[in-house]
Enzyme design. Structure first.
Site, PDB file in Angstrom:
ATOM      1  N   LYS A 121      12.577  24.798 -14.050  1.00 24.07           N
ATOM      2  CA  LYS A 121      11.938  26.127 -14.057  1.00 24.07           C
ATOM      3  C   LYS A 121      12.270  26.885 -15.338  1.00 24.07           C
ATOM      4  CE  LYS A 121      10.744  24.565 -10.412  1.00 24.07           C
ATOM      5  NZ  LYS A 121       9.548  23.762 -10.505  1.00 24.07           N
ATOM      6  N   GLU A 205      15.670  36.836 -12.295  1.00 21.52           N
ATOM      7  CA  GLU A 205      14.353  37.461 -12.437  1.00 21.52           C
ATOM      8  C   GLU A 205      14.303  38.785 -11.705  1.00 21.52           C
ATOM      9  OE1 GLU A 205      11.225  34.966 -10.952  1.00 21.52           O
ATOM     10  OE2 GLU A 205      11.268  33.653 -12.701  1.00 21.52           O
ATOM     11  N   HIS A 240       7.862  29.240   2.870  1.00 20.10           N
ATOM     12  CA  HIS A 240       7.403  28.459   1.715  1.00 20.10           C
ATOM     13  C   HIS A 240       6.517  27.291   2.109  1.00 20.10           C
ATOM     14  CE1 HIS A 240       9.946  31.007  -0.610  1.00 20.10           C
ATOM     15  NE2 HIS A 240      10.984  30.674   0.124  1.00 20.10           N
ATOM     16  N   ARG A 296       0.716  17.798  -9.730  1.00 22.95           N
ATOM     17  CA  ARG A 296       0.101  16.851  -8.791  1.00 22.95           C
ATOM     18  C   ARG A 296      -1.211  17.426  -8.280  1.00 22.95           C
ATOM     19  NH1 ARG A 296       3.798  20.066  -5.935  1.00 22.95           N
ATOM     20  NH2 ARG A 296       2.701  21.317  -4.380  1.00 22.95           N
TER      21      ARG A 296
HETATM   22  C1  MV4 Z   1       9.598  35.253  -6.666  1.00 20.42           C
HETATM   23  C2  MV4 Z   1       9.307  36.234  -5.697  1.00 20.42           C
HETATM   24  C3  MV4 Z   1       9.500  37.555  -6.041  1.00 20.42           C
HETATM   25  N1  MV4 Z   1       9.971  37.882  -7.279  1.00 20.42           N
HETATM   26  N2  MV4 Z   1      10.040  35.621  -7.878  1.00 20.42           N
HETATM   27  C4  MV4 Z   1       9.220  31.488  -3.828  1.00 20.42           C
HETATM   28  C5  MV4 Z   1       9.230  30.038  -4.151  1.00 20.42           C
HETATM   29  C6  MV4 Z   1       9.073  29.915  -5.618  1.00 20.42           C
HETATM   30  N3  MV4 Z   1       7.944  29.083  -5.909  1.00 20.42           N
HETATM   31  C7  MV4 Z   1       8.933  31.305  -6.141  1.00 20.42           C
HETATM   32  N4  MV4 Z   1       9.004  32.196  -5.040  1.00 20.42           N
HETATM   33  C8  MV4 Z   1       9.059  33.542  -5.214  1.00 20.42           C
HETATM   34  N5  MV4 Z   1       9.466  33.957  -6.423  1.00 20.42           N
HETATM   35  C9  MV4 Z   1      10.224  36.896  -8.142  1.00 20.42           C
HETATM   36  N6  MV4 Z   1      10.693  37.248  -9.344  1.00 20.42           N
HETATM   37  C10 MV4 Z   1       8.849  35.830  -4.453  1.00 20.42           C
HETATM   38  C11 MV4 Z   1       8.722  34.471  -4.209  1.00 20.42           C
HETATM   39  C12 MV4 Z   1       8.234  34.139  -2.911  1.00 20.42           C
HETATM   40  C13 MV4 Z   1       7.025  33.465  -2.739  1.00 20.42           C
HETATM   41  C14 MV4 Z   1       6.250  33.063  -3.815  1.00 20.42           C
HETATM   42  C15 MV4 Z   1       5.072  32.401  -3.632  1.00 20.42           C
HETATM   43  C16 MV4 Z   1       4.653  32.117  -2.351  1.00 20.42           C
HETATM   44  C17 MV4 Z   1       5.398  32.506  -1.275  1.00 20.42           C
HETATM   45  C18 MV4 Z   1       6.592  33.183  -1.443  1.00 20.42           C
HETATM   46  C19 MV4 Z   1       7.346  33.572  -0.343  1.00 20.42           C
HETATM   47  C20 MV4 Z   1       8.515  34.216  -0.526  1.00 20.42           C
HETATM   48  C21 MV4 Z   1       8.966  34.497  -1.810  1.00 20.42           C
END
Ligand code: MV4
Length: 668
Positions: A121, A205, A240, A296
């Site tokens: 990441k 972040e 997720h 993918r």
């Molecule tokens: C975040 C966020 C809020 N702020 N980053 C969750 C898994 C990973 N792919 C990134 N994710 C998140 N990153 C910041 N700076 C909230 C999430 C997140 C989320 C993101 C996408 C889809 C579903 C989610 C569910 C909870 C939190």
């Protein structure tokens, strides 16, 4: 037979619906197909559909679908010139892509180097930032000292998220509200990341509260061209795990759509991207931010296919053959709206516990705008070894309202018997007013869980909690004298968490809850979840209760063991079952006490020959770390004991002979 193409036989290194989906296109393109399968999948649909099939190992994925050498060997043995990894399993494993490159077959996907890069990441974020792609404000540097991370969090401003650099899908992620909690959060994120990924690097972040998840589908070819195929909204997730996805995004402005597409193309260019990829963003009212790039084909690719009319697997295979992208950006058009619902073998009423079993019957919906992708049919066995996705139901409409209406109707027509599915949950979700209005964020399902599961489950956890409280209040009223917890034989324990099971019947269905009392108070477990239970009895059968952080006021009226419960959700009639008296006595007769489950006799509370009241505790059995009190089924006499403290007894073992004195009108 050679067609002059770089390969004419494709091995699909996957199972289930995606293996079947890939084979469909491969066959249409005139390619021969090779399935691989584990011991558990001998009779699976993907094996039946393939021209050839190779057994690659035992059921556990690590011994079969994740076994790189076995799959490479299968490709060599069958002469497959290409390998499609599908999603999950080895699809984003750089070592597998490299093993293909070394051994010969074309890997249908980007290079091992690209997969490796996007797996980090921090590296991906640094690349995107340099390419001008918006990223969440934060720190993704090499200096992992607590001082550097603390300073970065201070600059960014709280709340912040600590994320494992090697993570993804929410693993190794910690929300930190204030500076004093940062060191512990970093330490635990690092521990989790080291254990899960073998790499403890973290990044910091700014925390974006209640974001939406929007991702852009991109394709690159080996000639340096990249295009985008619009965006997908994947905001409806639980832990997720995506539940429903749609294309295009809900109520997105033309400006934001163009901005996201441009950012995704910049990302793909910067990475020199080849084949199908997905650029994930989180978005709120203020903006959108890159979070990761998936290398993918995604589960939710059909919604993009439904609005573009394109076959994404065909694009992947043509790119893998070295062809140029089939269409230019200008030629790619979107029409209407598509929504996908993921049908899982799981029990939404039991905390989404994965379900297994044999599919007894299977009837798919059909109709205008309806598509079903599946790898299962009647007779198939759903095992615990793999992901529980049974099918994807995709509905297209000329607008979102029509797509959603078609999806709801089709969910109602889908019939799967023999294995518990989330169909009713999906139907409740598709009909939820906020989903219909499109007012959702990534926390929506979790917040609305009670309402969503209540719609499908006549007895919700809160109802069960109210019923348990009604029993406790009833017992307290029956013997209001303070009872020393040390004297209680029904499972209360001061030292450890001991449970007491309460069972109720509604509409022929049994509902179980386990109450346990620990240092932090009373809690209720039901259906695989546990929550703190607090209550305050009031006048006239009323009581206030709070399960987890869901408060409510309920009232109970008893007649015998029948309970009339009133909660804010309505009226509910329940019957309180006592499996250790009434119901069991019904089955085996009231003349003996039998063990309802295998366990150890920990206490004997009555002497042979003693006269006892109905419900008097006789024997305590410990099973599955819980104590169960076996009670007198009726008023009577304990004729003879057939067990002693310390005995381990089997289910159904006779523990005592009992002599009822009179019929008891209340026992049922
Ligand atoms: C975040 C966020 C809020 N702020 N980053 C969750 C898994 C990973 N792919 C990134 N994710 C998140 N990153 C910041 N700076 C909230 C999430 C997140 C989320 C993101 C996408 C889809 C579903 C989610 C569910 C909870 C939190």
């Amino acid at each position: 037979m050679s067609t002059g193409r770089p390969f004419d036989k494709l091995l699909i290194a996957n199972r289930g619906e995606i293996a079947c989906r890939i084979m469909r296109t491969a066959k249409r393109m005139g390619l021969r197909t090779v399935a691989v399968f584990s011991d558990a999948d001998r009779n699976a649909m993907h094996v039946a559909l393939a021209d050839e099939a190779v057994l690659i190992g035992p059921a556990p994925a690590k011994d079969s679908y994740l076994h790189i050498e076995a799959i490479i060997e299968a490709a060599q043995a069958t002469g497959a010139g290409a390998v499609h990894p599908g999603y999950g399993f080895l699809s984003e494993n750089a070592d597998f892509a490299q093993a293909c490159a070394d051994a010969g077959p074309v890997f249908v996907g980007p290079s091992a180097a690209t997969i490796h890069l996007m797996g980090s990441k921090s590296a991906a974020k640094a690349l995107m930032e340099a390419a001008g792609v918006p990223v969440v404000p934060g720190y993704h540097g090499e200096d992992q000292s607590i001082e550097a991370l603390q300073a970065a969090a201070g600059r960014v401003g709280y709340p912040v998220l600590v994320k494992a650099s090697a993570g993804g899908g929410g693993r190794g992620m910690r929300l930190v509200e204030a500076a004093d909690a940062l060191p512990d959060a970093i330490a635990s994120a690092k521990r989790e990341a080291a254990a899960a990924f073998g790499n403890d690097q973290v990044l910091i972040e700014k925390y974006i509260a209640r974001p939406r998840h929007i991702e852009v589908q991109v394709f690159g070819d080996t000639h340096g061209n990249v295009v985008s195929l619009f965006e997908r909204e994947c905001t409806l997730q639980r832990r997720h795990q995506k539940v429903m996805e749609e294309a295009p995004a809900i109520e997105i402005t033309a400006e934001r759509r163009a901005g996201m597409a441009a950012a995704a193309l910049a990302a793909a260019h910067a990475a020199g991207y080849v084949n199908a990829g997905t650029v994930e963003f989180i978005a709120d009212a203020d903006g959108f931010y890159f979070i990761e790039m998936n290398t993918r084909l995604q589960v939710e690719h059909p919604v993009t296919e439904m609005i573009t009319g394109l076959d994404l697997v065909e694009w992947q295979l043509r790119i893998a053959m070295g062809e140029k992208l089939p269409l230019s950006q200008q030629e790619i058009r979107a029409d209407g709206h598509a929504i996908e619902a993921r049908i899982y073998a799981e029990d939404a009423g039991k905390g989404f516990l994965p379900a297994t079993g044999t599919i007894r019957s299977w009837r798919e919906p059909a109709g205008e705008g309806i598509r079903v992708d599946t790898g299962f049919r009647a007779g198939d066995v759903v095992t615990p070894y793999y992901d529980a996705l049974l099918a994807k139901l995709i509905a297209w409409g000329s607008d979102r309202a029509q797509a959603l209406a078609r999806l709801s109707a089709a969910l109602g027509e889908f019939e799967i018997a023999g294995v518990t599915t989330n169909l009713a949950f999906l139907k409740a979700l598709a009909g939820h007013p906020d989903v219909v209005r499109g007012e959702i964020d990534t926390g929506f399902i979790e917040r609305e869980l009670a309402a969503l599961t209540h719609a499908i489950q006549p007895v919700a956890p809160l109802d069960l909690a109210a019923a348990c409280v009604a029993v406790l209040v009833r017992e307290h009223n029956a013997s209001p004298a303070p009872v020393s917890p040390w004297d209680r034989a029904d499972g209360w324990s001061v030292t450890g968490r001991r449970g007491r099971r309460l069972s109720f019947r509604h509409d022929g269905q049994r509902y179980d809850a386990v109450l346990s009392y620990g240092r932090d108070g009373l809690s209720m477990q039901s259906g695989g979840t546990s929550a703190r239970l607090q209550f305050v009895p009031r006048e006239g059968g009323l009581f206030d209760l709070c399960l987890g952080d869901a408060p409510e006021r309920a009232s109970a009226v008893w007649s015998g063991r029948d309970l009339d419960l009133s909660t804010p959700r309505g009226q509910l009639k329940l019957h309180w079952i006592d499996p250790f008296a009434g119901d069991l006595a019904e089955a085996v007769g009231a003349d003996r006490i039998v063990a309802p489950m295998p366990g150890t006799v920990t206490r004997v509370l009555a002497e042979a020959g003693a006269a006892v009241e109905r419900g008097a505790p006789l024997i305590v059995l410990e099973a599955m770390k819980m104590e169960h009190t076996l009670r007198a089924p009726t008023a009577g006499r304990l004729k003879a004991l057939k067990c002693a403290v310390g005995d381990f007894v089997q289910e159904g073992a006779e523990l005592a002979d009992f002599e009822p004195v009179a019929a008891d009108p209340e026992s049922s």
